[in-house]
Design a protein around this motif. Structure first.
Motif, PDB file in Angstrom:
ATOM      1  N   VAL A 273       7.355  -0.853   8.768  1.00 11.26           N
ATOM      2  CA  VAL A 273       6.316  -1.895   8.467  1.00 11.26           C
ATOM      3  C   VAL A 273       6.631  -3.292   9.081  1.00 11.26           C
ATOM      4  CG1 VAL A 273       5.262  -3.294   6.667  1.00 11.26           C
ATOM      5  CG2 VAL A 273       5.616  -0.985   6.330  1.00 11.26           C
ATOM      6  N   ILE A 274       7.756  -3.597   9.122  1.00  8.22           N
ATOM      7  CA  ILE A 274       8.179  -4.733   9.679  1.00  8.22           C
ATOM      8  C   ILE A 274       7.948  -4.808  11.375  1.00  8.22           C
ATOM      9  CG2 ILE A 274      10.251  -6.079  10.460  1.00  8.22           C
ATOM     10  CD1 ILE A 274      11.284  -5.925   7.506  1.00  8.22           C
ATOM     11  N   GLY A 275       8.452  -3.620  11.826  1.00 13.02           N
ATOM     12  CA  GLY A 275       8.106  -3.477  13.336  1.00 13.02           C
ATOM     13  C   GLY A 275       6.548  -3.383  13.462  1.00 13.02           C
ATOM     14  N   ALA A 276       5.633  -2.953  12.764  1.00 15.25           N
ATOM     15  CA  ALA A 276       4.235  -2.814  12.849  1.00 15.25           C
ATOM     16  C   ALA A 276       3.971  -4.484  12.837  1.00 15.25           C
ATOM     17  CB  ALA A 276       3.499  -2.003  11.817  1.00 15.25           C
ATOM     18  N   LEU A 277       4.346  -5.153  12.017  1.00 17.64           N
ATOM     19  CA  LEU A 277       4.020  -6.596  11.765  1.00 17.64           C
ATOM     20  C   LEU A 277       4.367  -7.451  12.990  1.00 17.64           C
ATOM     21  CD1 LEU A 277       5.056  -7.301   8.262  1.00 17.64           C
ATOM     22  CD2 LEU A 277       2.675  -7.065   8.816  1.00 17.64           C
ATOM     23  N   LYS A 278       5.654  -6.770  13.513  1.00 12.50           N
ATOM     24  CA  LYS A 278       6.049  -7.720  14.753  1.00 12.50           C
ATOM     25  C   LYS A 278       4.842  -7.486  16.042  1.00 12.50           C
ATOM     26  CE  LYS A 278      10.728  -8.046  13.977  1.00 12.50           C
ATOM     27  NZ  LYS A 278      12.347  -7.826  14.434  1.00 12.50           N
ATOM     28  N   ILE A 279       4.495  -6.089  16.227  1.00 16.57           N
ATOM     29  CA  ILE A 279       3.611  -5.619  17.183  1.00 16.57           C
ATOM     30  C   ILE A 279       2.211  -6.400  16.843  1.00 16.57           C
ATOM     31  CG2 ILE A 279       2.092  -3.669  17.881  1.00 16.57           C
ATOM     32  CD1 ILE A 279       4.493  -1.846  17.417  1.00 16.57           C
TER      33      ILE A 279
ATOM     34  N   ASP B 130       4.584  -6.936  -3.509  1.00 18.57           N
ATOM     35  CA  ASP B 130       3.583  -6.809  -4.583  1.00 18.57           C
ATOM     36  C   ASP B 130       2.460  -5.806  -4.596  1.00 18.57           C
ATOM     37  OD1 ASP B 130       5.706  -8.902  -5.743  1.00 18.57           O
ATOM     38  OD2 ASP B 130       4.269 -10.660  -4.632  1.00 18.57           O
ATOM     39  N   GLU B 131       2.107  -5.585  -3.519  1.00 18.07           N
ATOM     40  CA  GLU B 131       0.916  -4.970  -3.084  1.00 18.07           C
ATOM     41  C   GLU B 131       1.249  -3.812  -2.185  1.00 18.07           C
ATOM     42  OE1 GLU B 131      -2.858  -6.955  -2.794  1.00 18.07           O
ATOM     43  OE2 GLU B 131      -1.853  -8.729  -3.495  1.00 18.07           O
ATOM     44  N   PRO B 132       1.959  -2.777  -2.425  1.00 21.96           N
ATOM     45  CA  PRO B 132       2.368  -1.854  -1.517  1.00 21.96           C
ATOM     46  C   PRO B 132       1.132  -1.301  -0.781  1.00 21.96           C
ATOM     47  CG  PRO B 132       2.938  -1.109  -3.641  1.00 21.96           C
ATOM     48  CD  PRO B 132       2.418  -2.392  -3.927  1.00 21.96           C
ATOM     49  N   GLU B 133       0.152  -1.026  -1.407  1.00 17.04           N
ATOM     50  CA  GLU B 133      -0.983  -0.434  -0.470  1.00 17.04           C
ATOM     51  C   GLU B 133      -1.488  -1.207   0.836  1.00 17.04           C
ATOM     52  OE1 GLU B 133      -2.786  -3.040  -3.621  1.00 17.04           O
ATOM     53  OE2 GLU B 133      -1.136  -1.310  -3.862  1.00 17.04           O
ATOM     54  N   ARG B 134      -0.966  -2.396   1.037  1.00 14.07           N
ATOM     55  CA  ARG B 134      -1.072  -3.090   2.097  1.00 14.07           C
ATOM     56  C   ARG B 134      -0.283  -2.625   2.995  1.00 14.07           C
ATOM     57  NH1 ARG B 134      -1.840  -9.530   1.589  1.00 14.07           N
ATOM     58  NH2 ARG B 134      -3.749  -9.606   0.134  1.00 14.07           N
ATOM     59  N   ALA B 135       0.899  -2.242   2.935  1.00 14.83           N
ATOM     60  CA  ALA B 135       1.618  -1.395   4.010  1.00 14.83           C
ATOM     61  C   ALA B 135       0.826  -0.354   4.416  1.00 14.83           C
ATOM     62  CB  ALA B 135       2.998  -1.090   3.469  1.00 14.83           C
TER      63      ALA B 135
ATOM     64  N   GLY C 236      -2.262   2.072   9.189  1.00 12.14           N
ATOM     65  CA  GLY C 236      -3.295   3.052   9.576  1.00 12.14           C
ATOM     66  C   GLY C 236      -3.351   4.216   8.646  1.00 12.14           C
ATOM     67  N   ILE C 237      -2.798   4.054   7.362  1.00  8.01           N
ATOM     68  CA  ILE C 237      -2.815   5.297   6.447  1.00  8.01           C
ATOM     69  C   ILE C 237      -3.998   4.839   5.216  1.00  8.01           C
ATOM     70  CG2 ILE C 237      -1.578   6.565   4.735  1.00  8.01           C
ATOM     71  CD1 ILE C 237       0.939   5.839   6.520  1.00  8.01           C
ATOM     72  N   THR C 238      -4.847   5.668   5.284  1.00  8.54           N
ATOM     73  CA  THR C 238      -5.656   5.505   4.075  1.00  8.54           C
ATOM     74  C   THR C 238      -5.155   5.899   2.679  1.00  8.54           C
ATOM     75  OG1 THR C 238      -6.773   7.963   4.048  1.00  8.54           O
ATOM     76  CG2 THR C 238      -7.728   5.854   5.543  1.00  8.54           C
ATOM     77  N   TYR C 239      -5.548   4.992   1.807  1.00  5.00           N
ATOM     78  CA  TYR C 239      -5.221   5.018   0.457  1.00  5.00           C
ATOM     79  C   TYR C 239      -6.311   5.461  -0.523  1.00  5.00           C
ATOM     80  CZ  TYR C 239      -2.826   4.039  -3.929  1.00  5.00           C
ATOM     81  OH  TYR C 239      -2.337   3.919  -5.276  1.00  5.00           O
TER      82      TYR C 239
END
Length: 56
Positions: free
Chosen positions: A8-14, A29-34, A39-42
Motif C-alpha cells: 500500500v505504501i508503494g501504491a501511495l508513492k506511485i 482506521d479504515e482498512p477498506e481504503r487500502a 484496485g480491489i473491490t470490497y
C-alpha cells in the motif's frame, strides 16, 4: 501484514500521496481504503458463509 502495508505504501508513492504517514494512519482506521487504493473491490454483503445477497 507488513508485506500488505508495504504494498500500500508503494501504491501511495506511485499515486504521489502528499502525506504517506497521515494516509497510512487513516487506512489503519479504515482498512477498506487500502483495498480501493490497490484496485480491489470490497463488498460486505458477500462476506461470511451462509449469507445470501440482499435483494433490491
Amino acid at each position: 501484514m507488513a508485506a500488505f502495508r508495504n504494498l500500500v505504501i508503494g501504491a501511495l508513492k506511485i499515486l504521489e500521496a502528499e502525506n504517506i504517514a497521515k494516509t497510512t494512519r487513516t487506512i489503519r482506521d479504515e482498512p477498506e481504503r487500502a483495498l480501493r487504493i490497490l484496485g480491489i473491490t470490497y463488498n460486505q454483503d458477500t462476506q461470511g458463509t451462509g449469507s445470501s445477497p440482499a435483494l433490491l
